[in-house]
Design a protein around this motif. Structure first.
Motif, PDB file in Angstrom:
ATOM      1  N   TYR A  38       0.718  -1.230  -0.082  1.00 45.02           N
ATOM      2  CA  TYR A  38       0.167  -0.240   0.182  1.00 45.02           C
ATOM      3  C   TYR A  38       1.000   0.857  -0.368  1.00 45.02           C
ATOM      4  O   TYR A  38       0.670   1.939  -0.746  1.00 45.02           O
ATOM      5  N   LYS A  39       1.663   1.322   0.833  1.00 44.66           N
ATOM      6  CA  LYS A  39       2.890   2.133   0.346  1.00 44.66           C
ATOM      7  C   LYS A  39       4.048   1.621   0.833  1.00 44.66           C
ATOM      8  O   LYS A  39       4.795   0.593   1.029  1.00 44.66           O
ATOM      9  N   ASN A  40       5.498   2.749   0.742  1.00 40.95           N
ATOM     10  CA  ASN A  40       6.859   2.214   0.440  1.00 40.95           C
ATOM     11  C   ASN A  40       7.563   1.413   1.684  1.00 40.95           C
ATOM     12  O   ASN A  40       6.866   2.363   2.400  1.00 40.95           O
TER      13      ASN A  40
END
Ligand SMILES: CC(=O)SCCNC(=O)CCNC(=O)[C@H](O)C(C)(C)COP(=O)(O)OP(=O)(O)OC[C@H]1O[C@@H](n2cnc3c(N)ncnc32)[C@H](O)[C@@H]1OP(=O)(O)O
Length: 554
Positions: free
Chosen positions: A462-464
């Protein structure tokens, strides 16, 4: 007090008095080992009808502590007679007379050899098998004997790999401590009360002395009172007799988060050999301790430094022994397992997919993973908690994480790099990210081939910083019931987490929470007979690094 029962079982019961206990009022492990050996030896002699000596005592895991005032009951019986040797199974329980509550302390298996006066070999009569339990123990004892007699070879195999595979520099050095201060030496003179009527020092007495020095060694490292948790096999290489001087040397070999392994070596000398400095090596054993803080929590042991050649050998040896110990525990446990598969139907699909991803994420985040081998760009770990064994394989791969994710989640490609897979086909899907596969695997140990019905759920980050996740667990599908062609196996929780490490490299973690359907495929690796896990990991890395080019088309 010991009695002989109809079934061939011998029982010994004792009340734990202060003279049997340590300063905390707990039954001392040395006393327990002495009682275990005496009861087992009497069961062996009852069967053999002649004097017997202890050849070895298999691993013992101590599950419960007995306290002053409680009652210990030890039951021993011969499971199987081989030629001159026999396996004795021992069960120890503790009962509290005030509450009547009874608890299991440990199960142990010892081997005794019939040694009549004069040294003539005696071929033992077979054991009379009465109950289904007798038959089960009879068959399992052959398997235990195989493992017991090949223990040394398995250890040597692991050590060869350990010393070449193990990268001692994988951890930072700053918090590691030297084990020099844990060296303990002690001497005992074997007197008539320590020996049987033939003048042979009792195995239990030798084990008790060994435990005393090992306990001191472990306590020096943790600066707390150590408690014996388990012992690795005690092997009695040669006898000690009345008048012998026994020298015990103990040192910490390695630490594993909340436990420490201490090695003890015993050398025997007659008076003449003592002066001439000629030692007889009669026993070496490895004892595992834990320690509890004043708050009642298990103490985390500091990592130890292995610098000299002998300390590196002991350090790697402890890792190899832990590997064998954990494998033995799971391979031989014979515990009935609850089914792990849930039906895959419209009402629970999203719940099962969520559960699949969450279980893998939780498994990866657990503390207590122990390194078992390192080889170039591969590290393997095990995790042993509440009778559940899991493995983790970390691979450094020079591939962008996305192609690695696409390639690994296409389970149909897996037979290309994993010899444990014969075939893998999609049999149901709710979309690209949740699919059900029918997997077939080759037969092991003359059994039939196995098959698995597995839900594969995959998620991009979903995110880095988040990993790519590919989770697998067994489900049941009404359209694919077990068939006569295959043994149906189950996957509890397995899969990959893929972490980005820059533009063109990633760390791939493979995890598997082992079930009885999976253990046969990696049993030889766990016990040190093969490197199949590392070989499969090499296959995986090569596959990802060569196949990535095709994923640019995906
Ligand atoms: C009274 C007491 O408490 S005894 C005290 C402690 N014990 C001792 O003092 C025993 C010291 N050790 C010895 O005397 C010897 O090493 C022995 C008798 C155990 C074995 O001697 P070996 O020369 O190896 O005998 P050998 O090779 O003929 O083996 C004899 C049997 O022991 C078995 N054996 C040997 N080593 C082991 C072992 N480590 N674990 C299990 N079984 C073993 C063999 O498989 C063989 O079994 P089988 O006849 O049923 O096929």
């Amino acid at each position: 007090m010991s009695t002989g029962c109809e079934s061939g079982e011998v029982q010994m019961c004792h009340t734990v008095y202060p003279l049997h206990s340590n300063h905390l009022g707990e039954l001392s492990a040395g006393q327990l080992l002495t009682w275990i050996d005496t009861t087992a030896c009497l069961a062996a002699e009852r069967h053999a009808g002649v004097a017997c000596v202890t050849a070895s005592v298999d691993d013992i895991q101590i599950e419960e502590t007995a306290r002053v005032g409680q009652q210990i009951c030890i039951k021993a019986r011969v499971n199987r007679a081989f030629n001159t040797s026999m396996e004795v199974g021992i069960k120890v329980a503790v009962a509290d007379p005030l509450t009547n509550v009874q608890k299991h302390v440990c199960t142990a298996f010892s081997t005794y050899v019939a040694k009549p006066t004069g040294g003539k070999k005696v071929t033992l009569k077979p054991v009379r098998l009465q109950s289904p339990w007798d038959h089960l123990e009879y068959s399992l004892s052959a398997e235990r004997r195989r493992i017991r007699l090949y223990h040394e070879d398995a250890f040597n195999n692991l050590m060869e790999d350990g010393l070449t595979f193990y990268d001692l520099d994988w951890e930072e050095d700053h918090n590691k401590i030297s084990t020099d201060s844990t060296q303990v030496e002690s001497i005992e003179l074997v007197l008539p009360p320590h020996a049987n009527h033939q003048g042979n020092a009792f195995g239990g007495q030798i084990m008790a002395w060994m435990e005393t020095v090992a306990n001191i060694s472990a306590s020096r490292l943790c600066k707390a009172h150590a408690t014996l948790k388990s012992v690795d096999m005690f092997k009695f290489r040669g006898p000690a007799t009345v008048g012998d001087r026994l020298v015990f040397r103990a040192i910490v070999n390695n630490t594993f988060q909340k436990s420490v392994e201490v090695g003890v070596r015993v050398e025997a000398y007659t008076c003449g050999e003592w002066t001439a400095g000629k030692a007889r090596h009669i026993n070496s054993a490895f004892l595992i301790y834990q320690a509890v803080s004043s708050k009642g929590e298990l103490i985390q042991f500091p990592r130890v430094k292995a610098t000299r050649k002998d300390s590196v050998r002991r350090f790697c040896g402890a890792i190899a022994r832990r590997k064998i110990r954990v494998a033995r525990k799971y391979i031989l446990s014979n515990k009935p397992e609850k089914p792990v598969s849930h039906p895959w139907d419209k009402g629970n699909q999203s719940y099962l997919s969520y559960n699949n991803i969450a279980a893998l994420t939780v498994l990866a985040a657990k503390s207590g993973w122990e390194l078992s081998s390192t080889a170039q760009n591969i590290k393997t770990f095990t995790h042993d908690e509440n009778d559940v064994l899991s493995i983790k394989v970390e691979m450094q791969v020079t591939v962008h994480p996305r192609p690695a994710y696409l390639l690994l989640s296409d389970l149909g490609l897996r037979p290309n790099w994993d010899t444990h897979y014969l075939s893998c086909e999609v049999i149901d899907a709710t979309g690209e990210d949740d699919k059900i596969f029918h997997i077939t695997c080759p037969p092991v140990k003359q059994n039939k081939s196995r098959d698995f019905i597995v839900l594969m759920s995959r998620r991009s980050p979903y995110k880095n910083g988040d990993p790519y996740v590919i989770a697998m667990r067994s489900v049941t599908l009404a359209s694919h019931p077990p068939t006569a062609e295959y043994l149906r196996g189950e996957v509890q929780c397995a899969g990959f987490l893929i972490y980005s490490q820059g533009k063109d490299s990633c760390r791939v973690c493979y995890l598997n929470q082992l079930t009885s359907g999976i253990i046969p495929y990696i049993e030889e690796n766990l016990t040190g007979w093969s490197n199949s896990i590392e070989e499969t990991a090499f296959g995986c890395i090569t596959f990802l690094e060569t196949a990535q080019v095709y994923t640019t088309l995906l």
